[in-house]
Design an enzyme around this catalytic site. Structure first.
Site, PDB file in Angstrom:
ATOM      1  N   SER A   1       2.401   0.077  10.155  1.00  0.00           N
ATOM      2  CA  SER A   1       1.055  -0.442  10.421  1.00  0.00           C
ATOM      3  C   SER A   1       0.917  -0.933  11.859  1.00  0.00           C
ATOM      4  O   SER A   1       1.893  -1.300  12.508  1.00  0.00           O
ATOM      5  CB  SER A   1       0.749  -1.598   9.466  1.00  0.00           C
ATOM      6  OG  SER A   1       0.941  -1.214   8.132  1.00  0.00           O
TER       7      SER A   1
HETATM    8  N1  SAH Z   1       4.891  -2.350   5.581  1.00  0.00           N
HETATM    9  C1  SAH Z   1       4.994  -1.172   6.412  1.00  0.00           C
HETATM   10  C2  SAH Z   1       3.875  -0.203   6.184  1.00  0.00           C
HETATM   11  C3  SAH Z   1       4.291   0.950   5.341  1.00  0.00           C
HETATM   12  S1  SAH Z   1       3.031   2.118   4.996  1.00  0.00           S
HETATM   13  C4  SAH Z   1       5.101  -1.607   7.856  1.00  0.00           C
HETATM   14  O1  SAH Z   1       5.749  -2.568   8.124  1.00  0.00           O
HETATM   15  O2  SAH Z   1       4.576  -0.964   8.734  1.00  0.00           O
HETATM   16  C5  SAH Z   1       2.763   1.805   3.291  1.00  0.00           C
HETATM   17  C6  SAH Z   1       3.878   2.151   2.353  1.00  0.00           C
HETATM   18  O3  SAH Z   1       3.405   1.917   1.035  1.00  0.00           O
HETATM   19  C7  SAH Z   1       4.349   3.605   2.373  1.00  0.00           C
HETATM   20  O4  SAH Z   1       5.690   3.637   2.716  1.00  0.00           O
HETATM   21  C8  SAH Z   1       4.125   4.089   0.931  1.00  0.00           C
HETATM   22  O5  SAH Z   1       5.147   4.935   0.468  1.00  0.00           O
HETATM   23  C9  SAH Z   1       4.130   2.769   0.184  1.00  0.00           C
HETATM   24  N2  SAH Z   1       3.497   2.776  -1.133  1.00  0.00           N
HETATM   25  C10 SAH Z   1       2.363   3.376  -1.557  1.00  0.00           C
HETATM   26  N3  SAH Z   1       2.144   3.115  -2.861  1.00  0.00           N
HETATM   27  C11 SAH Z   1       3.173   2.301  -3.282  1.00  0.00           C
HETATM   28  C12 SAH Z   1       3.517   1.684  -4.511  1.00  0.00           C
HETATM   29  N4  SAH Z   1       2.797   1.862  -5.630  1.00  0.00           N
HETATM   30  N5  SAH Z   1       4.640   0.938  -4.561  1.00  0.00           N
HETATM   31  C13 SAH Z   1       5.409   0.764  -3.474  1.00  0.00           C
HETATM   32  N6  SAH Z   1       5.138   1.317  -2.279  1.00  0.00           N
HETATM   33  C14 SAH Z   1       4.029   2.086  -2.175  1.00  0.00           C
END
Ligand code: SAH
Length: 257
Positions: free
Chosen positions: A101
């Site tokens: 993000s």
């Molecule tokens: N927190 C991260 C952002 C990751 S993007 C950062 O520091 O930048 C969002 C993530 O959510 C992705 O890796 C995706 O695989 C995950 N995601 C989507 N649906 C999910 C769910 N039901 N449970 C766990 N993770 C999920």
């Protein structure tokens, strides 16, 4: 036309210090400036200091949030080819179609989380993060919350986060491979729940696993498909929801893959 709320929309501000021990955003920005240039190439302390200035200019003014954002080296959470973009305010690919993000969004959501009524008095207790991705936000949260439970549904990213976080030795971060739509009951109740992925509703389990006085910060798609940032406080009288600005997160999906 949809009017974007002022940024940041006014919600309860976290405590940022006392008069006796000033702990202001200005002070964090001053202290983040490296005293002398650190050689050539990517001087990560200097570029991080500039990132903090941009965050402050964009309305992030909780000193603890700025300090945590200044302490975590975002370039350690992206592929080497992307290192020189690590401190720009942009999301970046982390594999499997997912993204790390934007710093401004991470800071904004964490600042909102710190505004949870139960965090105002004694700081942020246990936090659930849905969507570990590469682990960057978990590392920032680890500096502000007592315990961080972070759930990722994609095994490859869960492993990548483990690898990136290992050298940081954050004993209060718990990485879980699982479906975050179910929350993570073992760590509940949570003072804060933060989702980095957006669905078209908020799972019931998140409400159930939130402590009274706790706050949930998550994107959710509205009727027109556009995502908006939601803040839900669990009060003794029930749930209180605020709808904030438009955001762009990857989709929340069920199951582990
Ligand atoms: N927190 C991260 C952002 C990751 S993007 C950062 O520091 O930048 C969002 C993530 O959510 C992705 O890796 C995706 O695989 C995950 N995601 C989507 N649906 C999910 C769910 N039901 N449970 C766990 N993770 C999920």
């Amino acid at each position: 036309m949809h009017r974007r709320p002022g940024f940041p929309a006014r919600l309860d501000r976290p405590q940022t210090g006392t008069a006796a021990a000033p702990n202001t955003a200005a002070r964090v920005l001053r202290e983040a400036q490296p005293a002398t240039p650190q050689g050539v190439g990517l001087d990560s302390a200097a570029v991080r200091a500039r990132m903090l200035q941009r965050l402050a200019a964009a309305g992030i003014n909780a000193a603890p949030v700025l300090r945590a954002m200044g302490a975590v080296e975002r370039h350690r959470f992206v592929d080497t080819a992307l290192v020189n973009q690590a401190y720009e305010d942009t999301s970046l690919p982390i594999g499997l179609g997912q993204t790390i993000s934007k710093p401004s969004v991470v800071a904004r959501m964490i600042e909102l989380l710190l505004g949870a009524p139960c965090a105002q008095a004694g700081g942020l207790g246990r936090v659930l993060e849905v969507g570990t991705g590469c682990g960057y936000q978990a590392a920032v949260l680890a500096r502000l919350a007592r315990e961080v439970y972070t759930v990722e549904r994609l095994r490859a990213l869960h492993e990548k986060a483990r690898e990136y976080l290992r050298p940081l030795r954050l004993a209060n971060v718990h990485l879980i491979l699982g479906d975050g739509m179910l929350g993570y009951a073992a760590g509940a109740p949570y003072a804060g729940i933060i989702s980095a992925a957006g669905g078209d509703s908020l799972p019931q389990q998140w409400y159930e696993q939130l402590a009274v006085g706790g706050r949930l910060v998550a994107p959710m798609a509205g009727a027109d498909g556009r995502q908006l940032l939601l803040v839900v406080d669990k009060t003794p009288q029930g749930l209180k929801q605020s709808v904030l600005e438009a955001v762009h997160f990857v989709p929340l999906k069920s199951g582990v893959a």
